[in-house]
Design an enzyme around this catalytic site. Structure first.
Site, short mmCIF file in Angstrom:
data_model
loop_
_atom_site.label_atom_id
_atom_site.label_comp_id
_atom_site.label_asym_id
_atom_site.label_seq_id
_atom_site.Cartn_x
_atom_site.Cartn_y
_atom_site.Cartn_z
CB THR A 1 9.50 -9.69 15.85
OG1 THR A 1 9.30 -11.07 16.09
CG2 THR A 1 10.29 -9.51 14.57
CD GLU B 1 4.05 -18.53 16.08
OE1 GLU B 1 3.86 -19.39 16.94
OE2 GLU B 1 3.18 -18.11 15.30
#
Ligand SMILES: Cc1cc2nc3c(=O)[nH]c(=O)nc-3n(C[C@H](O)[C@H](O)[C@H](O)COP(=O)(O)OP(=O)(O)OC[C@H]3O[C@@H](n4cnc5c(N)ncnc54)[C@H](O)[C@@H]3O)c2cc1C
Length: 384
Positions: A130, A366
């Protein structure tokens, strides 16, 4: 398909449930710090408990000294463990070191430097995908790895990286071809956290207590040998462990929901309002019934996906479906349990408020629910 758990898994489940109820639930409000760290005395106690139960390194292959348990067994363990908040929801390591599946794919010289030290508990890893501008859509990542002779030069910023503060190395996703993005443009590297140019620039405080980090990479020189697999294959490796990770999410979600249904049902039988126990009110019964039915549906989906994964089938879509369904279901069940308990559920006397905060977070991390739906939609549109 027969979804009755085989005898050995029923025994495993019952033994673990007894341990959770006897040793963990009674101390669950004391064992974890406000920052979701297990206090050292509890870490030691629980690790011993897991060794005694034969669960030490249950998910590590036998050739590396673990138990090598199958997918279904792991789901049973994850579900039972999630019934308590005595261990942090993310990053607890009470059953042994957390080994990222990718480390088993490294060549022998890299295994010596990374896999074996992790297995011995000497090194810790984190995973960095990320970025500030790329979360759900990692194909748009801006961290680049540019070839420079025998090395790569890495530049960019990763955000929300769990366990980075105590990690010795990071499994890093970086763009080797930004134009290709997720279609062959992302590569995976192992980067030492003490390499020149790697700097933790922020540590976030979250409502769950987790403290993920932001990491900046400034001209970090990484030998080409630290790339995992071929250039552009990063996502292929990511997918390998993301599938099982989604089953982990689902199993956790079911364990949390099951505990909350138990708490809510018992409380509704005891709590009297307007001359009647709450359990006699149809509006309360329906909340309990909805929770019961949804937990059952999620567990069947999980067992189906786990059985198919164990048989080597392609279960990518099953994993999206069960991750999305179970995480959403679980939050609803916890929320209903909170509603049924009234004010006491908002206090830290009960585990419900912490479970509520955790389950809320799993609808985002996630793979947010909307992103799961986006990929499931592709399957639906193709199949009907
Ligand atoms: C505590 C914590 C720990 C984490 N640990 C790690 C880690 O260890 N390593 C790591 O790499 N990352 C980690 N993350 C990052 C996490 O996986 C991301 O936050 C998540 O993937 C969502 O990305 P984002 O926050 O950038 O949201 P965005 O991608 O900006 O999405 C925002 C929202 O937009 C919606 N959305 C997005 N795309 C679509 C779409 N196509 N259609 C409809 N709606 C859409 C969703 O509702 C989503 O919640 C962690 C995050 C947290 C909070």
């Amino acid at each position: 398909m027969d979804f009755t758990l085989p005898e050995e898994l029923r025994m495993l489940r019952d033994n673990l449930r007894r341990y959770v109820e006897k040793e963990m639930i009674p101390v669950e409000r004391d064992s974890v710090t406000d920052e979701e760290e297990l206090k050292p005395e509890y870490r030691e106690k629980f690790q011993k408990g897991m060794r005694d139960l034969g669960l030490w390194m249950y998910d590590v292959p036998e050739e590396h000294g673990g138990q090598g348990l199958g997918v279904m067994a792991r789901c049973v363990i994850w579900e039972e463990m999630a019934r308590t908040i005595a261990v942090p929801a993310r990053h607890s390591e009470i059953t042994g070191p957390s080994v990222r599946a990718i480390l088993y794919d490294l060549p022998e010289d890299m295994k010596q430097r990374y896999l074996y030290p992790v297995l011995r508990g000497e090194k810790h890893a984190c995973f960095g995908q990320t970025e500030p501008d790329a979360g759900s859509d990692p194909g748009g990542m801006r961290t680049t790895a540019v070839r420079d002779g025998d090395d790569y030069l890495i530049n960019g910023t990763k955000r929300f990286i769990t366990g980075a503060a105590s990690a010795d190395f990071i499994q890093l996703m970086a763009a080797t071809d930004r134009a290709k993005g997720s279609r062959g443009g992302i590569s995976c590297f192992i980067v030492d956290m003490d390499a020149p140019g790697v700097k933790i620039t922020a540590r976030f405080k979250t409502m769950m207590g987790d403290r993920p980090c932001e990491i900046h990479f400034d001209n970090v020189r990484v030998p080409a040998g630290q790339r995992v697999g071929a250039e552009g294959e990063g996502f292929k490796f990511g997918q390998k462990w993301l599938g099982i990770g989604r089953l982990h999410h689902a199993a956790r979600a079911i364990g949390v929901a099951e505990r909350c249904l138990g708490l809510a049902t018992n409380y509704s039988k005891q709590r009297v309002t307007f001359g009647q126990p709450l359990s006699q009110r149809q509006s309360i019964q329906w909340m309990l019934v909805d929770s019961f039915v949804e937990i059952k549906a999620a567990r069947l989906m999980l067992y189906e996906a786990a059985t198919k994964m164990e048989a080597g089938e392609d279960v990518r879509n099953d994993c999206y479906v069960v991750k999305m369904y179970a995480d959403e279901m679980s939050f609803q069940v916890v929320d209903r349990a909170m509603q049924i308990h009234g004010g006491i559920a908002l206090t830290t006397d009960l585990p419900i408020e912490r479970m509520w905060r955790q389950q809320r977070s799993y609808r985002i991390t996630e793979g947010a629910t909307e992103v799961m739906k986006m990929v499931i939609a592709r399957h639906v549109l193709k199949s009907y």
